[in-house]
Write a protein that holds these residues in place. Structure first.
Motif, short mmCIF file in Angstrom:
data_model
loop_
_atom_site.label_atom_id
_atom_site.label_comp_id
_atom_site.label_asym_id
_atom_site.label_seq_id
_atom_site.Cartn_x
_atom_site.Cartn_y
_atom_site.Cartn_z
N PHE B 406 117.19 -4.04 -26.03
CA PHE B 406 116.18 -3.89 -27.08
C PHE B 406 115.22 -2.74 -26.78
O PHE B 406 114.80 -2.53 -25.63
CB PHE B 406 115.34 -5.16 -27.21
N ILE B 407 114.83 -2.06 -27.84
CA ILE B 407 113.73 -1.09 -27.77
C ILE B 407 112.43 -1.88 -27.70
O ILE B 407 112.23 -2.81 -28.49
CB ILE B 407 113.73 -0.20 -29.04
N ARG B 408 111.57 -1.53 -26.76
CA ARG B 408 110.30 -2.27 -26.63
C ARG B 408 109.08 -1.35 -26.65
O ARG B 408 107.96 -1.83 -26.62
CB ARG B 408 110.31 -3.13 -25.37
N SER B 409 109.32 -0.06 -26.67
CA SER B 409 108.20 0.87 -26.63
C SER B 409 108.20 1.70 -27.91
O SER B 409 109.20 2.32 -28.25
CB SER B 409 108.35 1.76 -25.39
N PHE B 410 107.07 1.67 -28.61
CA PHE B 410 106.98 2.37 -29.90
C PHE B 410 105.83 3.36 -29.90
O PHE B 410 104.85 3.12 -29.22
CB PHE B 410 106.79 1.34 -31.03
N PRO B 411 105.88 4.43 -30.68
CA PRO B 411 107.02 4.83 -31.51
C PRO B 411 108.23 5.21 -30.65
O PRO B 411 108.08 5.67 -29.52
CB PRO B 411 106.51 6.03 -32.29
N TYR B 412 109.42 5.00 -31.24
CA TYR B 412 110.65 5.24 -30.50
C TYR B 412 111.50 6.25 -31.27
O TYR B 412 111.82 6.04 -32.44
CB TYR B 412 111.42 3.94 -30.32
N GLN B 413 111.85 7.31 -30.57
CA GLN B 413 112.72 8.33 -31.18
C GLN B 413 114.17 8.00 -30.86
O GLN B 413 114.57 7.96 -29.70
CB GLN B 413 112.35 9.72 -30.62
N THR B 414 114.97 7.73 -31.89
CA THR B 414 116.38 7.43 -31.66
C THR B 414 117.17 8.72 -31.49
O THR B 414 116.69 9.79 -31.88
CB THR B 414 116.99 6.65 -32.85
N PRO B 415 118.38 8.64 -30.94
CA PRO B 415 119.20 9.85 -30.86
C PRO B 415 119.85 10.21 -32.19
O PRO B 415 120.63 11.16 -32.26
CB PRO B 415 120.26 9.48 -29.82
N VAL B 416 119.54 9.45 -33.24
CA VAL B 416 120.11 9.74 -34.56
C VAL B 416 119.00 9.94 -35.59
O VAL B 416 119.02 9.39 -36.67
CB VAL B 416 121.11 8.65 -35.01
N ALA B 417 118.00 10.73 -35.20
CA ALA B 417 117.04 11.37 -36.10
C ALA B 417 115.84 10.53 -36.54
O ALA B 417 114.88 11.07 -37.07
CB ALA B 417 117.73 11.94 -37.35
N LEU B 418 115.89 9.21 -36.37
CA LEU B 418 114.77 8.41 -36.89
C LEU B 418 113.74 8.15 -35.80
O LEU B 418 114.06 8.12 -34.61
CB LEU B 418 115.29 7.08 -37.43
N THR B 419 112.48 7.93 -36.22
CA THR B 419 111.42 7.50 -35.31
C THR B 419 110.91 6.14 -35.78
O THR B 419 110.27 6.05 -36.83
CB THR B 419 110.27 8.51 -35.31
N TYR B 420 111.23 5.11 -35.02
CA TYR B 420 110.76 3.77 -35.39
C TYR B 420 109.27 3.69 -35.06
O TYR B 420 108.87 3.99 -33.93
CB TYR B 420 111.49 2.69 -34.58
N ASP B 421 108.46 3.26 -36.02
CA ASP B 421 107.00 3.24 -35.75
C ASP B 421 106.58 1.99 -34.98
O ASP B 421 105.70 2.07 -34.13
CB ASP B 421 106.22 3.35 -37.07
N THR B 422 107.21 0.87 -35.28
CA THR B 422 106.77 -0.37 -34.65
C THR B 422 107.84 -1.43 -34.80
O THR B 422 108.75 -1.29 -35.62
CB THR B 422 105.44 -0.86 -35.27
N GLY B 423 107.73 -2.49 -34.06
CA GLY B 423 108.68 -3.59 -34.16
C GLY B 423 108.53 -4.50 -32.96
O GLY B 423 107.87 -4.14 -31.96
N ASN B 424 109.09 -5.69 -33.08
CA ASN B 424 109.10 -6.62 -31.94
C ASN B 424 110.39 -7.43 -32.04
O ASN B 424 110.43 -8.49 -32.66
CB ASN B 424 107.87 -7.53 -31.98
N TYR B 425 111.44 -6.89 -31.46
CA TYR B 425 112.77 -7.46 -31.66
C TYR B 425 112.97 -8.75 -30.88
O TYR B 425 113.73 -9.61 -31.30
CB TYR B 425 113.83 -6.41 -31.33
N ASP B 426 112.25 -8.88 -29.75
CA ASP B 426 112.32 -10.16 -29.02
C ASP B 426 111.75 -11.29 -29.88
O ASP B 426 112.28 -12.40 -29.88
CB ASP B 426 111.51 -10.06 -27.72
#
Lengths: 263, 790
Positions: B406-426
């Motif tokens: 899981f991504i846990r640190s935001f903002p997160y730059q993916t290797p496919v162009a998007l920047t996730y601003d926030t989230g809590n997947y756990d």
């Protein structure tokens, strides 16, 4: 739908005469015919409506037989105390046809005359060894169904009733096509009054048929395990988008076993 | 219902629109009847691929009631239907864009392709006359499967697209991916088919077009999700009309799911013909036409590989997809399997390197375009299927392999162009685990086994990119349009409010949700707010509704307009209260001088704005009516975990979904009931795809084999369980509402959860491969194949 002439018959003989004269078709509940006409797949010039003809109505229990008038709606069969008391499998079968709207309009006579390869009623008629009564004659079940959408009826012959001998026990189980919910395989099993086992299958072939291998197995023991152990050959069974012939052949004993358990 | 401290936000208000829908008072396109109206019927191709040698309309023209008959030859000077997104191939060449004629010219390319338009006094007369049109076809070989279409020697559909190749597009760092695979401890490989779907909105497409001779203008009533875009494309790119001479009205619309985004040939032909006929023309699709001609969804064939280290950490992913475009490029067809697909392949995970190549093929089928989720369900299906398989292969539990990545640190730059601003997947995984009672699963599985049934549990931790979109980013990626939204707030003199939104509601409940926002912000009763949508004649502009964008983008445009209203209200209040504007505070529907009890109500300010007797007319315009356009700075990223539990009857192959649990993060929620309804609908569509639905063309003849409900299985109420749903909230950081969007999540997350559950259930039977839909026949065959192989 193309334009169509509508005539209302007063009796079965009147209907027959009107059909012979016009070259038209009988309209029973219309649940197959009207749909086909709306899609322009059927285009009768004249429709002769059978609704309201007294001799086509009514459910009667006579000595050892249950007689259902041809224009009896599926919903009325499903709700009939006489049917539930004598052959409850028929009430259950009727309750499982189509949806509520179809059951409130569709009729047993219309379904049998249409002989759709996946219709439910033909399985009951064939398994119970019923007699189809027309305004001219009596036709045994094994002589009635001739092939896909084909029956022994003449073009102007009107079914008036179906007479079912009351079996010791019977049940119908339908394995539905996931899209249409018509029978992909529907199996009607019966142990007749003389103790013999009859098994009729709908949905699996161009027309309803008796599953000889399942009948043979049930003749030895009328049990679910016996039915399930029977082997049905895939040759001659339908193969389409929804089921291969092999899958249908596999399902017949499985569904027959469930019907035996429910009988 | 009154407002509490946070106003109406977070309250499950009953939908304002439901009274008219439930009482039959809705106004759909087919309810529109104009004076002297005629009726249209389209003669369609019975062949998947054929040259038109000749068309003879002479007999048909003499048929009763016929007003006019048009064929492609009559439409000289009329352009083709445009595609709104330019995709550039890896070799730098633009995608192939063959003409998409309004009526067939020279050739037909799919069953249902429109060949002639018949206009008559009645619909039946038009249909009867169409049967008298004689078309001489030279039938050509057809190709319907995208992989077949790209194979050497395939029938050539368009001269402009050699080999039926539309584009080959790629995203990601291929070298980095190759390097990661080279050092991987484990590689999981998977071949997948994402089945073609037919949208099946309950209201078929329909249009009523009319021309006014008095000012040479046109009015089109049409089943559209975005009337302004429809107007722009039709006027500017096809018919060459001045945009201000075409009014497009999309009244009540009975579902779209994407299929009503696009500019279609039928309404275009109607507008064109309405001037020539000089009378209004109505067309309503028959259900059979909907099956044949509504833009379909999905239709991907994919090979995917995932590289992992020895601890199950994802190192890289490699994806190759072939996607069907259909016979012509529909309005947004090209961006669905590219921009809206490959960019989502990171999912919720820290996979450092991803490369995706997509080949798009023309096929002799209906066009393929966005369908609820649009690219994101396809991406989620790839990611969540391969993650499951990797977990199984490496012996890591399904929730554990997800948590390890899981991504846990935001903002997160993916290797496919998007920047996730926030989230809590756990949080959403934990929530889904709770809802699904995962702890009790082993006992349930054992109990089912006693009854001879196979139980399985499947996970799907999905992400989507919604709130389309930052226009500058979309433009850089090939979009030929902006993706902002417009909102107008008109305060009437008596203080009631009419909101005009460029979003369009066709089941989403905007009239309620948007009113809740406006009423809350202005401190007025929600019943004092009406929302108007779907009319280019009344609404400033709009980009419409798709991609779960309405609240995040359309709602924010309204908020921006509300800010202007409040700003102006403060100026008026400052004048009336003889205070400095900076001292005026607005709360609970009152403008107050800070620190005093001197105030003016919102209603008083509204009245003053329209009766400006005591008003700073030298500094301020009268009236209280503000418009705002909002262009987002980023996508929004709804995410969640879905867990599906199935029970399979090995004797028949029947899969029963016994439990479905969804824990979603949509950011802030305005109306929880509407959100829950959207989730239920989305889940049912996703379960439909995974369990029942599949559009099948005959691979030889190109005939549509699933052309009615007799053969195309839509989910019914008894196919789905009573859903367990919950939400967790990380407010979106991009928009002031903190909202992410909820319309597509159900359809995106659920298909892999279901198939993963089926595969889990069938694992003891040795089944490792299964494609959607998991029909009884297909499941039974999978069991038989596994038996035969063992």
């Amino acid at each position: 739908m193309y334009a169509v002439e509508y005539q209302k018959a007063k009796s079965a003989a009147d209907a027959s005469g009107l059909i012979a004269k016009s070259g038209g078709r009988a309209l029973a509940g219309g649940q197959s015919l009207i749909g086909a006409m709306k899609l322009r797949l059927a285009q009768p010039g004249t429709l002769v409506d059978l609704a309201g003809i007294p001799e086509l109505a009514g459910i009667r229990v006579e000595s050892g037989t249950l007689s259902i008038g041809a224009m009896t709606r599926h919903a009325d069969v499903a709700g009939s105390a006489d049917v539930k008391r004598t052959i409850p499998a028929l009430a259950a079968l009727a309750e499982g046809i189509g949806d509520r709207q179809v059951r409130n309009m569709g009729t047993i006579g219309g379904s049998l005359a249409n002989n759709d390869p996946a219709a439910d009623w033909p399985a009951a008629v064939l398994a119970l060894g019923a007699t189809v009564i027309t305004h001219q004659r009596r036709i045994g079940a094994s002589d009635f169904f001739k092939g896909m959408y084909e029956t022994a009826l003449a073009a102007d012959e009107i079914i008036t009733a179906v007479s079912f001998p009351v079996p010791r026990k019977a049940a119908y189980v339908k394995f539905p096509n996931p899209a249409s919910r018509f029978a992909l395989v529907g199996v009607f099993v019966a142990q007749l009054a003389d103790g013999s086992a009859r098994v009729a299958v709908t949905g699996a072939a161009p027309s309803v048929f008796r599953a000889a291998s399942v009948e043979a197995a049930l003749a030895k023991a009328f049990t679910p395990d016996a039915a399930k152990a029977a082997h049905v050959d895939a040759a001659g069974l339908s193969s389409d988008l929804h089921a291969s012939a092999a899958y249908r052949a596999h399902l017949i004993p499985v569904i027959a076993a469930r019907a035996v358990a429910a009988a | 219902m009154g407002a509490n401290e946070s106003g109406y936000i977070g309250q499950s208000l009953r939908r304002k629109e439901d009274r008219r829908f439930l009482t039959g008072a809705g106004q759909y396109t087919d309810d529109v009847t104009l004076p002297h109206q005629t009726h249209a019927y389209f003669l369609r191709s019975p062949h998947a691929h054929a040259r038109i040698r000749s068309i003879d309309t002479s007999k048909a023209a003499k048929a009763p009631g016929v007003v006019a008959i048009y064929t492609g030859a009559d439409l000289e000077g009329v352009g083709g239907l445009p595609c709104g997104w330019l995709i550039t191939s890896v070799d730098g060449t633009p995608m192939k864009e063959p003409p998409h004629p309004v009526l067939a010219k020279g050739k037909v390319r799919h069953v249902g392709d429109q060949v002639a338009l018949v206009v008559a006094e009645t619909r039946i007369q038009a249909k009867d006359a169409a049967e008298l049109i004689e078309v001489d076809y030279d039938v050509l070989p057809a190709v319907t499967h995208p992989v077949d279409a790209l194979a050497p020697g395939a029938p050539q559909i368009h001269d402009e697209a050699p080999g039926n190749h539309c584009y080959t597009w790629a995203l990601g760092d291929k070298a980095a991916v190759d390097a990661a695979f080279a050092k991987a401890a484990h590689v999981t490989k998977l071949d997948l088919v994402n089945n073609r779907l037919i949208p099946n909105a309950i209201e078929p497409r329909a249009a009523v077009a009319s021309h006014s001779a008095s000012d040479d203008s046109y009015t089109l009533y049409v089943t559209s999700q975005n009337p302004h875009v429809e107007r722009l494309l039709m006027a500017a790119f096809v018919l060459g009309l001045p945009e201000h001479k075409l009014r497009v009205i999309a009244p009540d619309v009975g579902g779209g799911f994407g299929s009503k985004i696009y500019l279609y040939a039928e309404e275009t032909a109607l507008v064109w013909a309405s001037k020539r006929v000089g009378r209004p023309i109505k067309w309503v699709a028959e259900r059979s036409e909907s099956f044949l001609t509504d833009a379909h969804g999905r239709d991907h064939v994919t090979h995917a590989e995932l590289a992992l280290d020895k601890d199950g950490k994802f190192l890289a992913m490699r994806v190759n997809t072939t996607a069907a475009m259909g016979a012509y490029l529909s309005t947004f067809a090209s961006c669905i399997p590219t921009i809206l697909y490959a960019t989502l392949l990171a999912g919720q995970y820290t996979t450092p390197a991803i490369h995706c190549e997509v080949k798009a093929a023309f096929t002799n089928t209906a066009p393929v375009d966005a369908y609820r989720g649009a690219g994101r369900p396809e991406a989620t299906y790839v990611v969540e299927r391969i993650v499951r398989q990797a977990g199984v292969e490496m012996g890591i539990a399904q929730d554990e392999i997800r948590r390890r990545n899981f991504i846990r640190s935001f903002p997160y730059q993916t290797p496919v162009a998007l920047t996730y601003d926030t989230g809590n997947y756990d949080a959403t995984l934990d929530g889904a685990n709770e809802l699904a009672d995962v702890k009790g699963f082993a006992a349930r599985k054992a109990e089912a086994a006693k009854r001879g049934k196979l139980r399985g549990l499947g996970y799907s931790s999905y992400i989507e990119a919604c709130g389309l979109a930052p226009s500058n980013i979309a433009g850089a990626l090939g979009a030929r349009a902006g993706l902002f939204e417009a909102g107008q707030v008109r305060v009437n003199p008596t203080g009631s409010v009419t909101v005009f939104t460029g979003s369009h509601s066709h089941g989403q409940g905007h009239e309620t949700t948007f009113a809740q926002i406006v009423a809350t912000r202005l401190g007025i009763p929600v019943d004092n707010v009406d929302v108007v949508h779907g009319d280019t004649g009344r609404i400033a502009f709009g980009m419409g509704t798709y991609g779960s964008r309405s609240l995040a983008v359309g709602g924010t445009a309204i908020v921006k307009a509300l800010d202007k209203i409040v700003g102006k209200g403060k100026k008026i209040a400052a004048h009336l209260l003889e205070a400095a504007e900076s001292d005026i505070e607005f709360a609970d529907g009152k403008f107050t001088v800070a620190g005093t009890d001197r105030s003016k109500t919102f209603g008083e300010i509204a009245l003053t704005a329209y009766v400006p007797h005591n008003y700073p007319l030298d500094k301020l315009e009268p009236g209280l009516d503000e418009t705002a356009f909002y262009d987002p700075t980023n996508f929004t990223y709804p995410a969640g975990t879905h867990i599906c539990e199935v029970e399979i009857d090995p004797d028949t192959g029947v899969v029963q979904v016994v439990k479905f649990s969804a824990c979603d993060d949509f950011g802030n929620i305005v109306n929880p009931m509407i959100v829950e309804g959207q989730v239920h609908g989305g889940l049912t569509q996703g379960i439909g795809q995974a369990l029942l639905e599949g559009c099948i063309y005959d691979r030889e003849s190109g005939q549509l084999l699933t052309g009615s409900y007799m053969d195309y299985a839509m989910p019914r109420a008894d196919d789905v369980p009573s859903y367990q749903v919950s939400t967790r909230v990380t407010p979106c950081t991009v928009n002031p509402l903190g909202t992410k969007g909820c319309g597509e999540a159900g359809a995106i997350g659920s298909p892999p959860a279901l198939i993963n559950a089926v595969l889990d259930a069938l694992a003891p039977a040795g089944v490792t491969k299964l494609d959607m839909p998991a029909t009884p026949h297909r499941v039974w065959q999978a069991i038989q194949s596994a038996k035969a192989a063992s």
